[in-house]
Design an enzyme around this catalytic site. Sequence first.
Site, short mmCIF file in Angstrom:
data_model
loop_
_atom_site.label_atom_id
_atom_site.label_comp_id
_atom_site.label_asym_id
_atom_site.label_seq_id
_atom_site.Cartn_x
_atom_site.Cartn_y
_atom_site.Cartn_z
N LEU A 224 1.02 -1.26 -0.21
CA LEU A 224 -0.09 0.02 0.10
C LEU A 224 1.02 1.17 0.01
O LEU A 224 0.31 2.29 0.40
CB LEU A 224 -0.92 0.07 1.22
CG LEU A 224 -1.82 -1.22 1.36
CD1 LEU A 224 -2.60 -1.22 2.60
CD2 LEU A 224 -2.64 -1.16 0.31
N ASP A 257 10.00 -4.35 -5.05
CA ASP A 257 10.78 -5.69 -4.98
C ASP A 257 11.51 -6.02 -3.68
O ASP A 257 11.42 -7.04 -3.18
CB ASP A 257 11.79 -5.65 -5.96
CG ASP A 257 10.95 -5.44 -7.22
OD1 ASP A 257 9.86 -5.63 -7.58
OD2 ASP A 257 11.77 -4.80 -8.13
#
Length: 320
Positions: A224, A257
């Site tokens: 988020l 990532d």
Amino acid sequence: MRIAVTGSIATDHLMSYPGRFADQLVAGRLDRVSLSFLADTLEIRRGGVAANIAFGLGRLGLRPLLVGAAGTDFADHRERLERAGVDTGPVRISASAHTARFVCTTDADQNQIATFYAGAMAEARDIDLAAVAHDARGVDLVVIAPDDPEAMLRHTDECRSLGIPFAADPSQQLARLDAGETRRLVDGARLLFTNEYEAALLQQRTGWSPAHILDRVGTWVTTLGPDGAAMARAGEPALRIPAVATSHPLDPTGAGDAFRAGFLAGVAWGHTPERAARLGCALATVVLESVGTQEYELTAADLSARTDKAYAPTPAGRTS
């Protein structure tokens, strides 16, 4: 736990624009956009989703397998990844194409406009995951990160046929996948990673409600941004994990990532899902505070210490 990370390997060209993209967009003219932004800086870094995730796992001592395709210009990148603890043995080297390129401009609000050139990544579809697993004497989890779409589908099907648990991370490739392909990538995943926008797009692509998706995956993790992450699992209460705050963000490229690397490390170490997500949030902030996706140096102990400090109980008994 041996983790194989499939997906893109790339060279990143990262530029910064001091203004706001939104100020340059004209209402009613978005079907005729023709814009050029004068960038203040250019940083050329090593990247790619799979390489970024593998780099994080390697830094944390997990010796992941990197499974992707690159060009003959990969030699320096390979050396850096190996020094970071990544097994690059399964990487396929193209005889004709350059390593993929990611060209990204970030504005003052941390919004980004990017273009991705696939290059050698298109040959990832020719990688035999069964052979990779055999050579590695077994793989415990395969991450299916953004890659050549045919490669993603092939690797997912191979995981099912080989009985290897997999984590689905379709990310930006959702734009290239139809409904059947998207369902094929997600169905049966032990872990599903999306950001908030991709979560909505995934539902649109598959035609599945959140409940239907949770019936088909183990744990659904949604990042988020500055609000941290959310985790959902069928039949269990949803969890929200706040982000680790920073006062000096530099570049958001690669933060997602890094979250995945931290989370997967937590899974490999046998932590609870909440603890794994906290590790992911802490590592994401480390990347947010640097320019480039593979420029940080830290150990597993460093990450644990930063996570403990960030989520230490407040005087009121709550976590920060």
